[in-house]
Structures are given as C-alpha cells and as structure tokens.
Motif scaffolding. Structure first.
Motif, PDB file in Angstrom:
ATOM      1  N   TRP A 136     -46.632  33.069   5.271  1.00 33.75           N
ATOM      2  CA  TRP A 136     -45.188  33.079   5.062  1.00 33.75           C
ATOM      3  C   TRP A 136     -44.395  32.538   6.250  1.00 33.75           C
ATOM      4  N   ILE A 137     -43.252  31.926   5.910  1.00 36.87           N
ATOM      5  CA  ILE A 137     -42.226  31.526   6.872  1.00 36.87           C
ATOM      6  C   ILE A 137     -40.958  32.277   6.482  1.00 36.87           C
ATOM      7  N   ALA A 138     -40.229  32.790   7.468  1.00 42.60           N
ATOM      8  CA  ALA A 138     -38.983  33.506   7.206  1.00 42.60           C
ATOM      9  C   ALA A 138     -37.869  32.917   8.059  1.00 42.60           C
ATOM     10  N   LEU A 139     -36.688  32.778   7.457  1.00 42.74           N
ATOM     11  CA  LEU A 139     -35.508  32.245   8.142  1.00 42.74           C
ATOM     12  C   LEU A 139     -34.322  33.153   7.855  1.00 42.74           C
ATOM     13  N   ILE A 140     -33.598  33.535   8.898  1.00 44.86           N
ATOM     14  CA  ILE A 140     -32.343  34.265   8.741  1.00 44.86           C
ATOM     15  C   ILE A 140     -31.232  33.388   9.292  1.00 44.86           C
ATOM     16  N   ALA A 141     -30.092  33.332   8.606  1.00 39.93           N
ATOM     17  CA  ALA A 141     -28.990  32.466   9.036  1.00 39.93           C
ATOM     18  C   ALA A 141     -27.680  33.018   8.506  1.00 39.93           C
ATOM     19  N   GLY A 142     -26.584  32.639   9.187  1.00 36.82           N
ATOM     20  CA  GLY A 142     -25.260  33.047   8.752  1.00 36.82           C
ATOM     21  C   GLY A 142     -24.658  34.094   9.674  1.00 36.82           C
ATOM     22  N   GLY A 143     -23.536  34.648   9.245  1.00 38.80           N
ATOM     23  CA  GLY A 143     -22.868  35.659  10.044  1.00 38.80           C
ATOM     24  C   GLY A 143     -22.241  35.085  11.303  1.00 38.80           C
ATOM     25  N   LYS A 144     -21.766  35.972  12.177  1.00 41.13           N
ATOM     26  CA  LYS A 144     -21.086  35.558  13.403  1.00 41.13           C
ATOM     27  C   LYS A 144     -21.780  36.048  14.668  1.00 41.13           C
ATOM     28  N   ASP A 145     -22.784  36.908  14.504  1.00 41.63           N
ATOM     29  CA  ASP A 145     -23.433  37.498  15.660  1.00 41.63           C
ATOM     30  C   ASP A 145     -24.924  37.197  15.671  1.00 41.63           C
ATOM     31  N   GLU A 146     -25.555  37.533  16.790  1.00 41.59           N
ATOM     32  CA  GLU A 146     -26.957  37.208  16.986  1.00 41.59           C
ATOM     33  C   GLU A 146     -27.836  37.760  15.866  1.00 41.59           C
ATOM     34  N   LEU A 147     -28.829  36.948  15.481  1.00 41.29           N
ATOM     35  CA  LEU A 147     -29.748  37.298  14.411  1.00 41.29           C
ATOM     36  C   LEU A 147     -31.185  37.193  14.905  1.00 41.29           C
ATOM     37  N   GLY A 148     -32.048  38.003  14.344  1.00 36.61           N
ATOM     38  CA  GLY A 148     -33.469  37.900  14.631  1.00 36.61           C
ATOM     39  C   GLY A 148     -34.274  38.183  13.382  1.00 36.61           C
ATOM     40  N   VAL A 149     -35.437  37.529  13.264  1.00 38.72           N
ATOM     41  CA  VAL A 149     -36.313  37.763  12.121  1.00 38.72           C
ATOM     42  C   VAL A 149     -37.758  37.686  12.601  1.00 38.72           C
ATOM     43  N   ASP A 150     -38.615  38.479  11.987  1.00 36.28           N
ATOM     44  CA  ASP A 150     -40.035  38.424  12.330  1.00 36.28           C
ATOM     45  C   ASP A 150     -40.863  38.713  11.093  1.00 36.28           C
ATOM     46  N   VAL A 151     -41.905  37.919  10.909  1.00 39.41           N
ATOM     47  CA  VAL A 151     -42.879  38.165   9.854  1.00 39.41           C
ATOM     48  C   VAL A 151     -44.248  38.190  10.518  1.00 39.41           C
ATOM     49  N   GLU A 152     -45.076  39.134  10.110  1.00 41.50           N
ATOM     50  CA  GLU A 152     -46.403  39.270  10.689  1.00 41.50           C
ATOM     51  C   GLU A 152     -47.434  39.487   9.590  1.00 41.50           C
ATOM     52  N   LYS A 153     -48.588  38.845   9.760  1.00 44.41           N
ATOM     53  CA  LYS A 153     -49.711  39.107   8.866  1.00 44.41           C
ATOM     54  C   LYS A 153     -50.342  40.433   9.263  1.00 44.41           C
ATOM     55  N   ILE A 154     -50.564  41.298   8.284  1.00 39.81           N
ATOM     56  CA  ILE A 154     -51.152  42.608   8.545  1.00 39.81           C
ATOM     57  C   ILE A 154     -52.667  42.459   8.614  1.00 39.81           C
ATOM     58  N   ALA A 155     -53.218  42.744   9.794  1.00 38.41           N
ATOM     59  CA  ALA A 155     -54.654  42.653  10.004  1.00 38.41           C
ATOM     60  C   ALA A 155     -55.120  43.919  10.717  1.00 38.41           C
ATOM     61  N   PRO A 156     -56.357  44.346  10.463  1.00 36.06           N
ATOM     62  CA  PRO A 156     -56.853  45.556  11.134  1.00 36.06           C
ATOM     63  C   PRO A 156     -56.835  45.391  12.655  1.00 36.06           C
ATOM     64  N   ILE A 157     -56.352  46.409  13.358  1.00 33.93           N
ATOM     65  CA  ILE A 157     -56.308  46.388  14.819  1.00 33.93           C
ATOM     66  C   ILE A 157     -56.610  47.793  15.340  1.00 33.93           C
ATOM     67  N   ASP A 158     -56.862  47.866  16.631  1.00 31.58           N
ATOM     68  CA  ASP A 158     -57.001  49.157  17.290  1.00 31.58           C
ATOM     69  C   ASP A 158     -55.595  49.696  17.540  1.00 31.58           C
ATOM     70  N   LEU A 159     -55.233  50.758  16.854  1.00 31.82           N
ATOM     71  CA  LEU A 159     -53.873  51.272  16.934  1.00 31.82           C
ATOM     72  C   LEU A 159     -53.517  51.827  18.314  1.00 31.82           C
ATOM     73  N   GLN A 160     -54.498  51.953  19.183  1.00 34.74           N
ATOM     74  CA  GLN A 160     -54.195  52.406  20.542  1.00 34.74           C
ATOM     75  C   GLN A 160     -53.349  51.384  21.300  1.00 34.74           C
ATOM     76  N   ILE A 161     -53.296  50.149  20.782  1.00 36.48           N
ATOM     77  CA  ILE A 161     -52.439  49.136  21.406  1.00 36.48           C
ATOM     78  C   ILE A 161     -50.979  49.579  21.407  1.00 36.48           C
ATOM     79  N   ALA A 162     -50.613  50.444  20.471  1.00 35.03           N
ATOM     80  CA  ALA A 162     -49.231  50.932  20.400  1.00 35.03           C
ATOM     81  C   ALA A 162     -48.842  51.665  21.674  1.00 35.03           C
ATOM     82  N   GLU A 163     -49.806  52.298  22.337  1.00 35.64           N
ATOM     83  CA  GLU A 163     -49.507  53.037  23.562  1.00 35.64           C
ATOM     84  C   GLU A 163     -49.032  52.111  24.672  1.00 35.64           C
ATOM     85  N   ARG A 164     -49.396  50.842  24.600  1.00 38.08           N
ATOM     86  CA  ARG A 164     -48.990  49.872  25.618  1.00 38.08           C
ATOM     87  C   ARG A 164     -47.606  49.307  25.353  1.00 38.08           C
ATOM     88  N   PHE A 165     -47.235  49.184  24.080  1.00 36.97           N
ATOM     89  CA  PHE A 165     -46.024  48.437  23.739  1.00 36.97           C
ATOM     90  C   PHE A 165     -44.922  49.267  23.091  1.00 36.97           C
TER      91      PHE A 165
END
Length: 271
Positions: free
Chosen positions: A96-125
C-alpha cells in the motif's frame, strides 16, 4: 480545504504502458532511484507514491503535474516548493501507498506492513505509558496493537516535521480514555509529550494544554493533534495525524486504472 486520505494498492505487476507513463511524470531523481532498486516492488512503491502525490497536488493547486517541484526541511519532511501552504504527506509499505493532503496545518501519514517481530523492541522506542498499555492487551492482540501505536507515533513525528530528532519515547499516543485512567476503547487518540519544546514550539500556540502526571510533573503537555487509525487490511496498518482540522472517517481508495486515466486526460489537455 478539506483533508483527504487516499490509498493505492500496489499490484505485483504494473502493465508496461502504465509504467512508462508513470515514469514520464516523476522527477529525474525518482527515475534514477527507481532504476537502482534491486526489487521491482520497491521501484513501484517509490514511483507510484510520487505519481499519486502529483495527481492530488495538481488538483489542489491548479499546477500541471510536471510543474510541481518539492523541497525538504532540515529533517527531511517534503513540501511544495512554490505552494508551501498546501499540506501533504506520503507513506508506503508492503502492498500500500497512503497520501494525506489538504487542510491548513501540518499533516502526517504512515502505513506499515504487519510482520512478526520481537515485541521487546517496544521497550526501546515506546514511552512507559505506551508499554504499559501494550502489555495490558490480550496476547493475540499485542502485535496488532504494537503496529497501531507505531504508525500513530510515526504519523505524529511526520506531521510536526521533526523526524527522529524527537525521541520516540518522549511522547505517548494512547486512547484518550486510557490517558484519563480508564482502559476503555480506542475511538479517540490523545498525544502527551514531555520536554523538547524547541522542536514543537510552533505547535504550542494551537491549543496545547499542560497536565500533571501522578507525581505532579507539570512538564507533560497534551498536544492538540487529532489522529486516524485503522487497519487497511489484515496485513497493513494505517495512521494519520493533523495539528488541526477534521480527518476523514475512511480513506479513499485510488485504483491504478483511475490514476492512469487521469494522467492521460491531463496530458491530452496539455497539463
């Protein structure tokens, strides 16, 4: 100007006539980059992301697709060179590709592929509050919750334009009810941030509030941002952020055929 979120599913093979036309509409830099990718899927995502962006920004600005040029701030966030007030942000991952546009203020968008990971990475971030929330979820929902939090956090730092200069554990994005001490639902997300006013000072004048944590720390700020968060499908998570304005209830799905037809029509019209 209404905020829109558009998503485009990347096919395994783009027909050659389509690909040739898409390549002709992107920058030389993008074409060169696409030719260097080892995997064609990476080239597709890169080029189609720029084409989707050009089609939307052409509609918003009245500029021809090839008249649109981009610049970046010191953290790498893209913006229009000559129409800085027109806000947009783009992301791609997996199918997937995602685009957000419009409005008058800063915008952000993120799309991520869900893949198995070691959930302990959450402790770092993640912040301590986010890690507590993640650990409280049923085991079979933790991977899904991790990607929901990750995409929300990415959409926020992309919106404010700081990239990873803002440490990911310096702010928390959680269901607003959970922030208030009740573990119910996730219909509305809330961002609280500690410190780093030098990176977000511009936004502190747009409705930000100060709050206290359990120990009375007054340096926790409730940011004014609004968020969107939903799975695109079983394997991809989508999140978006705006400093102000209403986010759509669901994204608009753009097809490859629709985008190709639009470019052909505009080319015939001399745009």
């Amino acid at each position: 100007m209404m905020i829109t979120i558009q998503v485009l599913q990347v096919p395994s093979v783009v027909p050659e006539p389509y690909w040739d036309l898409f390549l002709s509409f992107v920058s030389e830099e993008r074409r060169a980059q696409a030719s260097r990718f080892m995997h064609q899927a990476d080239a597709y995502r890169s080029v189609l992301g720029e084409v989707l962006t050009r089609v939307k920004l052409s509609k918003l600005t009245g500029l021809g697709h090839r008249e649109i040029t981009f610049t970046r701030n010191k953290y790498g966030k893209p913006a229009l060179t000559h129409e800085a007030d027109v806000q947009f942000n783009v992301s791609h991952s997996g199918d997937w590709i995602a685009l957000i546009a419009g409005g008058k203020d800063e915008l952000g968008v993120d799309v991520e592929k869900i893949a198995p990971i070691d959930l302990q990475i959450a402790e770092r971030f993640f912040s301590p509050q986010e890690n507590t929330y993640l650990a409280a979820q049923p085991a079979d929902q933790q991977l899904h919750t991790f990607y929901r939090l990750w995409t929300l956090k990415e959409s926020y730092i992309k919106a404010i334009g700081t990239g990873l200069s803002l440490p990911l554990d310096s702010f928390a994005i959680l269901p607003s009810q959970y922030v208030q001490g009740q573990q119910v639902g996730d219909l509305c997300w809330c961002c609280t941030q500690t410190g780093h006013a030098e990176l977000t000072g511009k936004l502190q004048q747009k409705g930000e509030q100060l709050s206290s944590d359990a120990e009375g720390d007054q340096n926790i700020r409730v940011m004014p941002h609004r968020f969107y968060s939903q799975p695109l499908d079983a394997k991809h998570m989508l999140a978006a952020c705006t400093a102000d304005g209403e986010l759509p209830m669901r994204p608009e799905v753009v097809t490859l055929d629709k985008m190709y037809t639009k470019l052909v029509e505009d080319a015939n019209a001399g745009r």
